[in-house]
Structure formats: C-alpha cells, structure tokens
Design a protein around this motif. Sequence first.
Motif, PDB file in Angstrom:
ATOM      1  N   PHE A   7       3.659   8.237  -9.606  1.00 45.35           N
ATOM      2  CA  PHE A   7       3.136   7.343  -8.658  1.00 45.35           C
ATOM      3  C   PHE A   7       4.028   6.039  -8.566  1.00 45.35           C
ATOM      4  O   PHE A   7       4.331   5.579  -9.681  1.00 45.35           O
ATOM      5  CB  PHE A   7       1.662   6.864  -9.351  1.00 45.35           C
ATOM      6  N   LYS A   8       4.221   5.573  -7.428  1.00 43.30           N
ATOM      7  CA  LYS A   8       5.062   4.337  -7.102  1.00 43.30           C
ATOM      8  C   LYS A   8       3.926   3.450  -6.513  1.00 43.30           C
ATOM      9  O   LYS A   8       3.381   3.852  -5.368  1.00 43.30           O
ATOM     10  CB  LYS A   8       6.175   4.502  -6.448  1.00 43.30           C
ATOM     11  N   TRP A   9       3.770   2.365  -6.676  1.00 46.44           N
ATOM     12  CA  TRP A   9       3.141   1.254  -6.046  1.00 46.44           C
ATOM     13  C   TRP A   9       3.524   0.993  -4.584  1.00 46.44           C
ATOM     14  O   TRP A   9       2.974   0.864  -3.690  1.00 46.44           O
ATOM     15  CB  TRP A   9       2.537   0.191  -6.537  1.00 46.44           C
ATOM     16  N   LYS A  11       6.849   2.126  -2.005  1.00 44.93           N
ATOM     17  CA  LYS A  11       7.909   3.199  -1.685  1.00 44.93           C
ATOM     18  C   LYS A  11       9.191   2.928  -2.051  1.00 44.93           C
ATOM     19  O   LYS A  11       9.999   3.889  -2.662  1.00 44.93           O
ATOM     20  CB  LYS A  11       7.921   3.395  -0.194  1.00 44.93           C
ATOM     21  N   ASN A  52      -6.002   5.826  -5.752  1.00 45.68           N
ATOM     22  CA  ASN A  52      -4.836   6.097  -5.170  1.00 45.68           C
ATOM     23  C   ASN A  52      -4.120   7.603  -5.233  1.00 45.68           C
ATOM     24  O   ASN A  52      -4.809   8.375  -5.818  1.00 45.68           O
ATOM     25  CB  ASN A  52      -3.833   5.161  -5.848  1.00 45.68           C
ATOM     26  N   ARG A  53      -3.157   7.739  -4.188  1.00 38.82           N
ATOM     27  CA  ARG A  53      -2.716   9.174  -4.132  1.00 38.82           C
ATOM     28  C   ARG A  53      -1.455   9.335  -4.759  1.00 38.82           C
ATOM     29  O   ARG A  53      -0.622   8.240  -4.570  1.00 38.82           O
ATOM     30  CB  ARG A  53      -2.614   9.643  -2.697  1.00 38.82           C
ATOM     31  N   THR A  70      -6.752  13.614   2.216  1.00 37.71           N
ATOM     32  CA  THR A  70      -6.787  12.227   2.773  1.00 37.71           C
ATOM     33  C   THR A  70      -7.699  11.247   2.042  1.00 37.71           C
ATOM     34  O   THR A  70      -8.373  11.565   1.142  1.00 37.71           O
ATOM     35  CB  THR A  70      -7.076  12.313   4.330  1.00 37.71           C
ATOM     36  N   ASN A  71      -7.608   9.942   2.609  1.00 37.10           N
ATOM     37  CA  ASN A  71      -8.125   8.923   1.548  1.00 37.10           C
ATOM     38  C   ASN A  71      -9.643   9.355   1.915  1.00 37.10           C
ATOM     39  O   ASN A  71     -10.385   9.153   0.775  1.00 37.10           O
ATOM     40  CB  ASN A  71      -7.990   7.357   2.393  1.00 37.10           C
ATOM     41  N   ARG A  74     -10.815  12.080  -0.396  1.00 40.70           N
ATOM     42  CA  ARG A  74     -10.860  11.663  -1.709  1.00 40.70           C
ATOM     43  C   ARG A  74     -11.968  10.715  -2.156  1.00 40.70           C
ATOM     44  O   ARG A  74     -12.579  10.825  -3.052  1.00 40.70           O
ATOM     45  CB  ARG A  74      -9.646  10.933  -2.184  1.00 40.70           C
TER      46      ARG A  74
HETATM   47  P1  ADP Z   1      -3.450   9.842   4.937  1.00 42.02           P
HETATM   48  O1  ADP Z   1      -2.965   9.733   6.119  1.00 42.02           O
HETATM   49  O2  ADP Z   1      -3.395  11.579   4.479  1.00 42.02           O
HETATM   50  O3  ADP Z   1      -5.105   9.464   4.540  1.00 42.02           O
HETATM   51  P2  ADP Z   1      -2.691   8.056   2.726  1.00 42.02           P
HETATM   52  O4  ADP Z   1      -3.472   7.175   3.742  1.00 42.02           O
HETATM   53  O5  ADP Z   1      -3.334   8.288   1.499  1.00 42.02           O
HETATM   54  O6  ADP Z   1      -2.672   9.531   3.748  1.00 42.02           O
HETATM   55  O7  ADP Z   1      -1.369   7.527   2.613  1.00 42.02           O
HETATM   56  C1  ADP Z   1      -0.728   7.095   3.689  1.00 42.02           C
HETATM   57  C2  ADP Z   1       0.615   6.755   3.027  1.00 42.02           C
HETATM   58  O8  ADP Z   1       0.583   5.701   2.006  1.00 42.02           O
HETATM   59  C3  ADP Z   1       1.399   7.981   2.236  1.00 42.02           C
HETATM   60  O9  ADP Z   1       2.777   7.980   2.789  1.00 42.02           O
HETATM   61  C4  ADP Z   1       1.060   7.657   0.949  1.00 42.02           C
HETATM   62  O10 ADP Z   1       1.937   8.164  -0.175  1.00 42.02           O
HETATM   63  C5  ADP Z   1       1.026   6.054   0.952  1.00 42.02           C
HETATM   64  N1  ADP Z   1       0.162   5.450  -0.128  1.00 42.02           N
HETATM   65  C6  ADP Z   1      -1.071   5.791  -0.407  1.00 42.02           C
HETATM   66  N2  ADP Z   1      -1.501   4.974  -1.420  1.00 42.02           N
HETATM   67  C7  ADP Z   1      -0.641   4.053  -1.781  1.00 42.02           C
HETATM   68  C8  ADP Z   1      -0.598   3.024  -2.770  1.00 42.02           C
HETATM   69  N3  ADP Z   1      -1.764   2.685  -3.410  1.00 42.02           N
HETATM   70  N4  ADP Z   1       0.635   2.244  -2.610  1.00 42.02           N
HETATM   71  C9  ADP Z   1       1.639   2.766  -1.920  1.00 42.02           C
HETATM   72  N5  ADP Z   1       1.633   3.803  -1.163  1.00 42.02           N
HETATM   73  C10 ADP Z   1       0.463   4.405  -0.907  1.00 42.02           C
END
Ligand code: ADP
Length: 227
Positions: A7-9, A11, A52-53, A70-71, A74
């Motif tokens: 997990f990275k906060w 990218k 978080n994902r 997806t959010n 979850r």
């Molecule tokens: P979805 O569009 O399927 O609902 P998310 O909204 O979970 O997906 O994620 C959108 C993007 O943001 C993805 O590329 C995900 O990896 C990234 N992401 C999700 N949570 C975080 C976070 N806490 N910090 C940084 N990037 C995140």
Amino acid sequence: NIKQLSFKWQKQQSNPTLAIAALEIAKGEHVFLHGPSGCGKSTFLSLLAGINRPTSGSLNIFGCELSKLTNSKRDVFRADHIGYIFQNFNLLPYLSPLENVTLGCQFSKQRQKKALVNSMTLNQEAARLLNALGLSEQFHLQNVANLSIGQQQRVAAARAFIGSPELIIADEPTSALDTGNRQAFIKLLFEQAQAANSTLIFVSHDESLQPLFNRNIDLIALQEQLS
Ligand code: ADP
Ligand code: ADP
C-alpha cells in the motif's frame, strides 16, 4: 489471507508504506498486533476494514477479495462484516449509549437480523451487550459525553459487537486505562468475540498484554520477511 500486499498513500511514493509478503489469520483467532509508532499499524487496519484499497497484491477476507472491490462495495463489506473499535471511540456524544450501539448495525440488514437472534428488539440487544461489557442500565440513556473514558470504551466495544460481525478490529482502545483495567477489558472483549464467533485483531503498544492473546504479530518483523 494476504499475498504480496502493498500500500502506498501516494502513487509517486518510492517505497510502499506497507508491504506484506504473506499472512493468514484463521477464523476465531485473537491476534495481538504491535510495532513502533509509524510502522503502519493504522494503515494496515484501514486496509483490513476496507477503508483504503491495497495498491497491489491480494487481500482476501471471508472469501471477499478487497483489492478488487470499488469504494462503495467495500463500504457494504465493512458494514456487514467489520466491527471497528476506534482509538478515540468515534461515538456520537449527544446520543445515548443505546442509540450509539444500535447505530452500529444501521447500514447492514444482515447484522440487524443477526442482532435479533438474541433479543426481541435492537434496543434490547444493545442493552444486553452494554451489560455484558460492564456498563450498567443506569447509564444506558445518558449522553455519552457525560460518561467516563472507561465507560465510553464499553459503549464503543458494544457498538462494534452488535450483529456479531465476523471481524472485530480494535485500534489501541485501552490506551487510557491502567494495566489492570486493560486486562479486565480485554477479557470482556474475548468473551464477546467467542460468543459471536468473531476474529479479533487488537492493536497496542503495551507488550505486557501480549501473553493474553493466542497469536502475536510484530508488523516490523512481518514486513522484513519480504527482503
Ligand atoms: P474505484 O474507482 O474502483 O472505486 P477507488 O476509488 O478505490 O477505485 O480508487 C481509485 C484510484 O485511487 C485507484 O487507482 C486506487 O489505487 C487509488 N487509491 C485508492 N485509495 C487511495 C489512497 N488512500 N491513497 C492513494 N490512492 C488511493
Ligand atoms: P502506526 O499506526 O503504526 O503509528 P500509521 O499507519 O499511522 O502507523 O503510519 C504509517 C506511515 O503512513 C507513516 O509514515 C505516516 O506518516 C503515513 N500516513 C499515515 N496516514 C497517512 C495519510 N492519511 N496520508 C499519507 N500518509 C499517511
């Protein structure tokens, strides 16, 4: 069940905040999770709870692959399967313990149904849990803001347990108590987890609590297995 989780906060971060090669936790285990401040404990819990994902890798809980949801899916997963006891409790101060506890299952039909297996109404089930966790009836209708920290902690625990979620996550919930009271409170958590057949993941700095648990995870050591 975890494989190559990271997990990275952000990218653009060069090293992930969290990197776990493999981890399995069995249903019903009482896990003590520890490690120094900043090692990623809260981040790890936020992944387990679906807040978080994962950036990459697999995180499978009860057959649900959280890295693929997806959010909003979850959010549903969390409401149905997770009871979260927050470090600062996150209670609604101007509501009563009974109201706070019944809110614990408001977003999950499944948990409401399970709560009604034990009691006739959600209010009765909330009262039953509050009593079991050591908050007597005389406090059930007061404002939570008027309760002591120890009493608020019992409300936060009852809210997590209502509707018997499969996984209970407790993030340093005993930091305000002395060691004797911590142990007593943890014993109550164990009783409730056993009764609900829930897995319990408990985070704390206090190493003296470790012998109470049947599984011990050092988050630093776990991450070093990768290199
Ligand atoms: P979805 O569009 O399927 O609902 P998310 O909204 O979970 O997906 O994620 C959108 C993007 O943001 C993805 O590329 C995900 O990896 C990234 N992401 C999700 N949570 C975080 C976070 N806490 N910090 C940084 N990037 C995140
Ligand atoms: P612990 O709970 O073990 O003290 P955390 O999971 O809170 O550790 O923090 C792990 C790392 O992630 C720290 O370097 C922290 O600064 C960083 N971090 C925590 N929360 C966020 C956030 N919301 N956004 C960006 N970085 C964060």
